[in-house]
Design an enzyme around this catalytic site. Structure first.
Site, PDB file in Angstrom:
ATOM      1  NE  ARG A  49      -2.067  19.897  46.039  1.00 29.39           N
ATOM      2  CZ  ARG A  49      -3.211  20.490  45.690  1.00 29.39           C
ATOM      3  NH1 ARG A  49      -3.920  21.212  46.538  1.00 29.39           N
ATOM      4  NH2 ARG A  49      -3.667  20.359  44.463  1.00 29.39           N
ATOM      5  CB  ALA A  51      -0.593  24.736  38.747  1.00 32.12           C
ATOM      6  NE  ARG A  86       5.749  20.185  43.363  1.00 30.73           N
ATOM      7  CZ  ARG A  86       4.505  19.691  43.443  1.00 30.73           C
ATOM      8  NH1 ARG A  86       3.527  20.424  43.932  1.00 30.73           N
ATOM      9  NH2 ARG A  86       4.243  18.460  43.031  1.00 30.73           N
ATOM     10  CG  ASP A 228       0.260  20.823  37.706  1.00 32.09           C
ATOM     11  OD1 ASP A 228      -0.652  19.984  37.771  1.00 32.09           O
ATOM     12  OD2 ASP A 228       0.689  21.444  38.696  1.00 32.09           O
ATOM     13  CG  ASN A 238      -3.780  17.667  36.268  1.00 30.58           C
ATOM     14  OD1 ASN A 238      -3.489  18.667  36.901  1.00 30.58           O
ATOM     15  ND2 ASN A 238      -4.799  16.902  36.627  1.00 30.58           N
TER      16      ASN A 238
HETATM   17  O1  MRU Z   1       1.371  18.012  43.223  1.00 34.11           O
HETATM   18  P1  MRU Z   1       0.221  18.968  43.301  1.00 34.11           P
HETATM   19  O2  MRU Z   1      -0.747  18.637  44.373  1.00 34.11           O
HETATM   20  O3  MRU Z   1       0.685  20.405  43.352  1.00 34.11           O
HETATM   21  O4  MRU Z   1      -0.524  18.773  41.906  1.00 34.11           O
HETATM   22  C1  MRU Z   1      -1.655  19.565  41.638  1.00 34.11           C
HETATM   23  C2  MRU Z   1      -2.363  19.212  40.385  1.00 34.11           C
HETATM   24  O5  MRU Z   1      -1.939  18.372  39.634  1.00 34.11           O
HETATM   25  C3  MRU Z   1      -3.579  20.031  40.062  1.00 34.11           C
HETATM   26  O6  MRU Z   1      -4.479  19.278  39.308  1.00 34.11           O
HETATM   27  C4  MRU Z   1      -3.148  21.256  39.245  1.00 34.11           C
HETATM   28  O7  MRU Z   1      -2.101  21.929  39.874  1.00 34.11           O
HETATM   29  C5  MRU Z   1      -4.273  22.201  39.032  1.00 34.11           C
HETATM   30  S1  MRU Z   1      -4.703  23.098  40.514  1.00 34.11           S
HETATM   31  C6  MRU Z   1      -5.863  24.266  40.093  1.00 34.11           C
END
Ligand code: MRU
Length: 341
Positions: A49, A51, A86, A228, A238
């Protein structure tokens, strides 16, 4: 492909492994991710997980599959399946666009491997630059609040918002980090708490609903989050709960910063309303499950609303810290993000 190791990705003997982010912090368990089906499953269950990391893992797998002899048509199909895994984090689509160009080259095997390795190396560099630019904005003695997980687990490098926080700590400027637990999947409570502990950064874990009263007490000097997807308007998608923090920060006159690499920009997306928001399973809200066990507290048939992300409008953001430096609200209004097409 060359041997490669990041906090949560490993390539060894032409095999891809991922650190299971659902098992942390109770277990550090590495799992194979050597087929499209297995990587998609890891991404859907958030074992992989963050981004940047989603895009990098998909690109590495494509490079490895090319080396194993998949033909162009099969690689194209694999790329499209990974792209659909995703919907919100645009890093996946941006990385795969570059892989698609590599696939179109005559010597596509070498091109895909080289491009995947380059994406990982670039992400490391982008994280370093974000940390350098962002840490300059952190005042000595700061008490910072962060949401979700934006560290080495979510990137190939030092992270985005968490990279800023860690570097500012090493510069002696961080008094405390308030870590939002980040319901429903607890990326803050499980992952950011683990990373900050490993890094030796002082932190205190809070439930998401505690941020408002901390701000009212004057206990938060700045909020730092990742992204994201950043639209042409500067609106940011995000982790769910980011928008409420931005509203709270505005009310309490607290700077609210978004840290992200250029791979998070989507200049073709006009504004936040056009960003696709992933909806997830009701079970994530009716209870919780992980390596700590599972529990359900709501009635089994409870109706649930479970968007994985929300959108923070540009007007609530004090600055976007990218690898190229700080983008101010005035620059965003003047079309900085739209001009990135
Ligand atoms: O659902 P996730 O855990 O993948 O969501 C991640 C986030 O929202 C992070 O803040 C974003 O991806 C930035 S990671 C550098």
């Amino acid at each position: 492909m060359q041997t490669l190791q990041t906090t949560s990705l490993r390539v060894r003997d032409n095999q891809l492994f991922i650190l299971d982010q659902q098992a942390l912090p109770q277990q550090a368990r590495w799992l194979e991710a050597n087929s499209v089906a297995s990587l998609v499953e890891h991404i859907l269950t958030l074992r992989v997980r963050g981004a940047p990391l989603i895009g990098l893992s998909a690109s590495l797998l494509l490079g490895l599959l090319a080396e194993r002899g998949l033909d162009r048509a099969a690689l194209r199909e694999a790329l499209e399946t990974l792209r659909a895994s995703r919907p919100t984090a645009v890093n996946l689509m941006n990385n795969l666009e570059r892989m698609k160009q590599a696939l179109a080259q005559e010597n596509y095997v070498a091109a895909l491997v080289a491009e995947a390795e380059r994406l990982v190396a670039e992400d490391r560099l982008l994280c370093e630059r974000i940390a350098a630019a962002g840490s300059a904005l952190v005042a000595p003695g700061s008490r910072l609040l962060t949401h979700c997980n934006t560290g080495g687990l979510a990137t190939a490098g030092v992270g985005t918002a968490l990279g800023v926080i860690n570097l500012a700590h090493r510069q002696g400027k961080v008094a405390n980090v308030w870590v939002d637990e980040t319901r429903p999947l607890l990326q803050g409570g499980r992952l950011t708490a683990w990373e900050l502990r490993e890094l030796g950064v002082p932190y205190q874990l809070i439930t998401d609903s505690m941020a408002a009263s901390l701000m009212a007490q004057g206990q938060v000097d700045a909020v730092w989050v990742g992204a994201d997807r950043i639209a042409a308007s500067g609106d940011v998608a995000n982790k769910i709960g980011t928008y409420s923090l931005a509203v709270l920060a505005k009310f309490h006159n607290i700077p609210f910063y978004v840290a992200a690499p250029q791979t998070t920009l989507d200049p073709d997306c006009p504004n936040g309303a056009a960003i696709p928001i992933e909806q997830r399973a009701p079970a994530e809200v009716t209870g919780a499950a992980g390596s700590f066990g599972s529990v359900q507290w709501a009635p089994a048939d409870a109706r649930v609303y479970n968007p994985a992300f929300d959108v923070t409008p540009a007007e609530l953001i004090s600055g976007w810290v990218l690898d190229c430096g700080l983008v101010t609200p005035a620059q965003a209004r003047d079309g900085f993000f739209a001009a990135r097409r």
